[in-house]
Design an enzyme around this catalytic site. Structure first.
Site, PDB file in Angstrom:
ATOM      1  N   THR A  46       0.858  -1.125  -0.238  1.00 38.32           N
ATOM      2  CA  THR A  46      -0.093   0.420   0.170  1.00 38.32           C
ATOM      3  C   THR A  46       0.983   1.040  -0.134  1.00 38.32           C
ATOM      4  O   THR A  46       1.716   0.887   0.802  1.00 38.32           O
ATOM      5  CB  THR A  46      -0.903  -0.544   0.907  1.00 38.32           C
ATOM      6  OG1 THR A  46      -1.750   1.221   1.227  1.00 38.32           O
ATOM      7  CG2 THR A  46      -0.369  -0.443   2.498  1.00 38.32           C
ATOM      8  N   ASP A 114      -2.878   6.248   4.058  1.00 35.31           N
ATOM      9  CA  ASP A 114      -2.992   5.742   2.492  1.00 35.31           C
ATOM     10  C   ASP A 114      -3.679   6.180   1.909  1.00 35.31           C
ATOM     11  O   ASP A 114      -4.004   5.879   0.054  1.00 35.31           O
ATOM     12  CB  ASP A 114      -4.255   4.269   3.400  1.00 35.31           C
ATOM     13  CG  ASP A 114      -3.627   2.869   3.452  1.00 35.31           C
ATOM     14  OD1 ASP A 114      -2.665   2.898   2.714  1.00 35.31           O
ATOM     15  OD2 ASP A 114      -4.175   1.686   4.307  1.00 35.31           O
ATOM     16  N   TRP A 172     -11.740   2.858  -1.449  1.00 38.98           N
ATOM     17  CA  TRP A 172     -10.681   3.548  -0.232  1.00 38.98           C
ATOM     18  C   TRP A 172     -10.657   5.289  -0.215  1.00 38.98           C
ATOM     19  O   TRP A 172     -10.028   5.627  -0.353  1.00 38.98           O
ATOM     20  CB  TRP A 172      -9.106   3.396  -2.434  1.00 38.98           C
ATOM     21  CG  TRP A 172      -9.620   4.268  -3.358  1.00 38.98           C
ATOM     22  CD1 TRP A 172     -10.216   2.924  -4.322  1.00 38.98           C
ATOM     23  CD2 TRP A 172     -10.123   5.328  -4.249  1.00 38.98           C
ATOM     24  NE1 TRP A 172     -10.077   3.967  -5.689  1.00 38.98           N
ATOM     25  CE2 TRP A 172     -10.582   5.132  -5.867  1.00 38.98           C
ATOM     26  CE3 TRP A 172      -9.608   6.725  -3.524  1.00 38.98           C
ATOM     27  CZ2 TRP A 172     -10.661   6.233  -6.027  1.00 38.98           C
ATOM     28  CZ3 TRP A 172     -10.589   8.039  -4.151  1.00 38.98           C
ATOM     29  CH2 TRP A 172     -10.171   7.608  -5.655  1.00 38.98           C
ATOM     30  N   LYS A 196     -14.067  -7.651   2.697  1.00 39.91           N
ATOM     31  CA  LYS A 196     -12.205  -6.585   1.607  1.00 39.91           C
ATOM     32  C   LYS A 196     -12.118  -5.164   1.454  1.00 39.91           C
ATOM     33  O   LYS A 196     -13.361  -4.702   0.565  1.00 39.91           O
ATOM     34  CB  LYS A 196     -12.790  -7.585   0.278  1.00 39.91           C
ATOM     35  CG  LYS A 196     -11.976  -7.874  -0.946  1.00 39.91           C
ATOM     36  CD  LYS A 196     -11.113  -6.899  -0.339  1.00 39.91           C
ATOM     37  CE  LYS A 196     -11.568  -6.109  -1.993  1.00 39.91           C
ATOM     38  NZ  LYS A 196     -10.178  -5.078  -2.639  1.00 39.91           N
ATOM     39  N   PRO A 197     -11.322  -4.933   2.189  1.00 39.82           N
ATOM     40  CA  PRO A 197     -11.030  -3.145   1.791  1.00 39.82           C
ATOM     41  C   PRO A 197     -10.381  -2.948   0.589  1.00 39.82           C
ATOM     42  O   PRO A 197     -10.005  -4.338  -0.009  1.00 39.82           O
ATOM     43  CB  PRO A 197     -10.523  -2.692   3.379  1.00 39.82           C
ATOM     44  CG  PRO A 197      -9.592  -4.285   3.366  1.00 39.82           C
ATOM     45  CD  PRO A 197     -10.445  -5.453   3.277  1.00 39.82           C
ATOM     46  N   GLU A 199      -7.809  -2.347  -2.478  1.00 33.38           N
ATOM     47  CA  GLU A 199      -6.754  -2.966  -2.231  1.00 33.38           C
ATOM     48  C   GLU A 199      -5.698  -0.562  -1.427  1.00 33.38           C
ATOM     49  O   GLU A 199      -4.839  -1.444  -1.080  1.00 33.38           O
ATOM     50  CB  GLU A 199      -5.904  -3.085  -2.774  1.00 33.38           C
ATOM     51  CG  GLU A 199      -6.081  -2.529  -4.290  1.00 33.38           C
ATOM     52  CD  GLU A 199      -7.584  -2.699  -5.638  1.00 33.38           C
ATOM     53  OE1 GLU A 199      -7.139  -2.864  -6.225  1.00 33.38           O
ATOM     54  OE2 GLU A 199      -8.407  -3.422  -4.046  1.00 33.38           O
ATOM     55  N   GLU A 270     -24.028   1.310  -3.232  1.00 32.22           N
ATOM     56  CA  GLU A 270     -23.999   2.009  -3.538  1.00 32.22           C
ATOM     57  C   GLU A 270     -23.369   2.907  -4.532  1.00 32.22           C
ATOM     58  O   GLU A 270     -21.493   2.558  -4.223  1.00 32.22           O
ATOM     59  CB  GLU A 270     -23.954   2.621  -1.607  1.00 32.22           C
ATOM     60  CG  GLU A 270     -23.401   4.083  -1.298  1.00 32.22           C
ATOM     61  CD  GLU A 270     -22.365   4.974  -1.874  1.00 32.22           C
ATOM     62  OE1 GLU A 270     -22.324   5.797  -2.525  1.00 32.22           O
ATOM     63  OE2 GLU A 270     -21.349   5.057  -1.059  1.00 32.22           O
ATOM     64  N   GLY A 272     -21.638   5.329  -7.782  1.00 34.60           N
ATOM     65  CA  GLY A 272     -21.089   6.488  -7.868  1.00 34.60           C
ATOM     66  C   GLY A 272     -22.374   7.337  -8.881  1.00 34.60           C
ATOM     67  O   GLY A 272     -23.789   7.135  -7.977  1.00 34.60           O
ATOM     68  N   CYS A 304     -18.638  10.578  -4.165  1.00 35.50           N
ATOM     69  CA  CYS A 304     -19.675  10.135  -5.031  1.00 35.50           C
ATOM     70  C   CYS A 304     -20.569  10.829  -4.751  1.00 35.50           C
ATOM     71  O   CYS A 304     -21.159  11.473  -6.221  1.00 35.50           O
ATOM     72  CB  CYS A 304     -19.893   8.787  -4.787  1.00 35.50           C
ATOM     73  SG  CYS A 304     -20.364   7.769  -2.626  1.00 35.50           S
ATOM     74  N   GLU A 405     -18.133  10.089 -14.580  1.00 39.23           N
ATOM     75  CA  GLU A 405     -17.619  10.705 -12.885  1.00 39.23           C
ATOM     76  C   GLU A 405     -16.143  10.153 -13.536  1.00 39.23           C
ATOM     77  O   GLU A 405     -15.936   9.832 -13.061  1.00 39.23           O
ATOM     78  CB  GLU A 405     -18.521   9.527 -11.821  1.00 39.23           C
ATOM     79  CG  GLU A 405     -17.958   9.461 -10.673  1.00 39.23           C
ATOM     80  CD  GLU A 405     -18.047   8.294  -9.805  1.00 39.23           C
ATOM     81  OE1 GLU A 405     -18.741   8.896  -8.797  1.00 39.23           O
ATOM     82  OE2 GLU A 405     -18.663   6.898 -10.102  1.00 39.23           O
ATOM     83  N   LYS A 476     -31.470   5.139  -9.404  1.00 39.94           N
ATOM     84  CA  LYS A 476     -30.509   4.502 -11.229  1.00 39.94           C
ATOM     85  C   LYS A 476     -28.935   4.154 -10.979  1.00 39.94           C
ATOM     86  O   LYS A 476     -29.639   3.091 -10.225  1.00 39.94           O
ATOM     87  CB  LYS A 476     -30.360   6.198 -12.696  1.00 39.94           C
ATOM     88  CG  LYS A 476     -32.303   7.111 -12.765  1.00 39.94           C
ATOM     89  CD  LYS A 476     -32.013   7.916 -13.677  1.00 39.94           C
ATOM     90  CE  LYS A 476     -31.038   9.241 -13.149  1.00 39.94           C
ATOM     91  NZ  LYS A 476     -31.589  10.098 -13.863  1.00 39.94           N
ATOM     92  N   GLY A 479     -27.407   2.554  -7.375  1.00 40.50           N
ATOM     93  CA  GLY A 479     -27.289   1.539  -6.280  1.00 40.50           C
ATOM     94  C   GLY A 479     -28.779   1.804  -6.342  1.00 40.50           C
ATOM     95  O   GLY A 479     -29.984   2.179  -6.617  1.00 40.50           O
TER      96      GLY A 479
END
Length: 508
Positions: A46, A114, A172, A196-197, A199, A270, A272, A304, A405, A476, A479
């Site tokens: 990371t 991070d 992220w 699962k976060p 990467e 959830e 874009g 977002c 986006e 739409k 999500g």
């Protein structure tokens, strides 16, 4: 943790910060209540987006690690955790939150390293994330089934039961906040979680897992760092994961939904956004410009729900643009560890390249770059992924910079002349996550809020941030499902109806 020593050069600040981060924990996968390496033995770095140096290496988990995590999670559901009452879960989660608050400084440092966000912002976001976990720990005590008065000869009632194992995949841009949106209600409802976060930013998720030791029973909270097509796909498509919650871009959301469909797994998505902020001619233009600038520059535009499209009435367009440019240019770009920094780098080289490609595209499409868009050099920032916040004017709503986006600090200004045109422009994108309306007319505000297709509408002040208890989610391609709300807790449970006959003339 003492942070006073972060006051030297950028390179020295980040060398010291990386050392501090490495001293905090193991930062390995967290499965069944303990740290472990990936089954393959592979790792990945990371990286610090300010100087593009590795922070540390974390396990590169894959299907085998996800299988182990899911198995541990089911053991927890079938064992101690599955027998807990809402009151017991509430106390356990409250204890965990208390420990996490004691480590606020280190969690903020990890978040800043991070992602590149200013340290002060990271501290606020960590606090907000812990608030969400605490919120669900509180309200889970009051949740329950209901009695249905349908017949005199039957007692009919419902039970709310956890799904069992919930799979969560987070992005992220707000690592700890968006993790808390998912694990807070999932755990409070009695589920076990496999997370699962992203990467690019796995450190806070791994650290809060380590800080759950001795508080959460083994297997209740599992973290499998890795890449989306390996660990992420294994979580969302796992046959023994009974509920999936994903936050990310819409195209990936399609893949998640498809994988979950093979197992008829319910999903919360959830995705874009390309959120409009409509400025009517009676608006407080200064406040509107300040609001739009704050939204598109916060977190370097990597939100977002950022209002990346300013739809401005032609009568106030020039004044709005002038003030917007002033606000955007007022930000202090620099080292996120420095106290006066309000604008940091993008999260990665890939994101830097993407944003720059859209800056070039906007000019090619015929829009005018009113300010920003250049690289940031000097003051020790040459090696990082910095780009100046940009404002495009003379834009049309069908341009790609107004439709797609970008996920960066790029604002597009489009003008309108009538109410009907404003609403048409606001809705003429594939997304519907959030929107803003600037007007002094209360009736107009309510009318526009009803006519704009978005899950959240802000009037005059575009906070772009949710508070505990307020539903957040999109229309739409943005999500399905809602997070952050009281009802979110219910979405992590299944409803069971029980029918019990009642004898009309019981024999004593």
């Amino acid at each position: 943790m003492q942070l006073e020593h972060y006051n030297d050069s950028v390179q020295e600040n980040h060398r010291q910060a990386r050392e501090d981060a490495r001293a905090l924990g193991a930062f390995e996968a967290w499965i069944d209540g303990g740290s472990r390496a990936a089954a393959s033995g592979e790792t990945f770095d990371t990286r610090d987006p300010v100087v593009d140096d590795p922070i540390l290496s974390v396990p590169r988990c894959d299907e085998a690690d996800v299988d182990a995590a899911v198995e541990a999670a089911w053991d927890a559901c079938d064992g101690e955790w599955g027998q807990t009452t809402p009151e017991e879960r509430s106390r356990t989660l409250q204890e965990w939150v208390s420990v996490l608050r004691d480590h606020l400084d280190e969690l903020a440092l990890l978040e800043s390293l991070d992602t590149g966000k200013p340290l002060a912002y990271a501290e606020g976001e960590v606090t907000k994330g812990l608030d969400f976990i605490e919120y669900y720990a509180n309200i889970c005590r009051a949740e329950g089934g209901k009695q249905i008065a349908a017949a005199n000869d039957a007692h009919i009632y419902t039970r709310r039961e956890p799904y069992g194992v919930v799979g969560c995949v987070t992005p992220w841009n707000y690592p700890l906040v968006l993790t808390s949106w998912k694990i807070g209600p999932a755990l409070a409802a009695g589920n076990a979680v496999v997370l699962k976060p992203a990467e690019q930013s796995p450190l806070t998720a791994l650290r809060i897992a380590e800080l759950s030791e001795g508080i959460l029973p083994d297997g209740v909270f599992n973290v499998v760092p890795g890449f989306g097509d390996e660990a992420g796909a294994s979580v969302t498509g796992h046959p023994d994961v009974r509920k999936v919650s994903f936050t990310g871009e819409d195209v990936t959301g399609e893949a998640v939904m498809s994988a979950a469909a093979e197992n008829i797994t319910p999903v919360t998505l959830e995705l874009g956004g390309k959120s409009p902020f409509v400025v009517f001619p009676d608006a407080d233009v200064e406040q509107a410009a300040e609001t739009v600038a704050g939204s598109i520059t916060y977190n370097t535009g990597q939100s977002c729900d950022a209002c990346s499209r300013a739809i401005v009435h032609e009568d106030v367009r020039d004044e709005f643009v002038e003030r917007l440019v002033e606000e955007v240019e007022s930000h202090t770009i620099g080292d996120p560890l420095a106290e006066d920094t309000t604008f940091g780098p993008l999260v990665s080289r890939a994101q830097y390249d993407k944003v720059n490609s859209y800056l070039k595209l906007g000019v090619e499409e015929g829009a005018t770059l009113a300010t920003g868009g250049g690289s940031v050099e000097g003051e020790g920032l040459d090696g990082g992924w910095f780009v100046e916040p940009a404002v495009f004017v003379d834009a049309e709503n069908d341009m790609r910079i107004a439709q797609e986006e970008i996920f960066g600090p790029v604002e597009t200004v489009v003008t309108f002349s009538t109410y009907e045109e404003a609403i048409e422009l606001a809705n003429d994108v594939p997304f519907g996550l959030a929107a803003g309306v600037a007007t002094e007319n209360g009736s107009l505000a309510h009318r526009a809020a009803a006519d704009i297709d978005a899950g959240s509408i802000w009037v005059n002040k575009y906070y772009g941030r949710t508070v505990t208890g307020s539903p957040f989610g999109g229309f739409k391609r943005s999500g399905m499902g809602r997070e952050c709300a009281r009802d979110t807790l219910t979405s992590y449970t299944q409803e069971k109806t029980v029918h019990v006959p009642i004898e009309q003339d019981p024999t004593l």
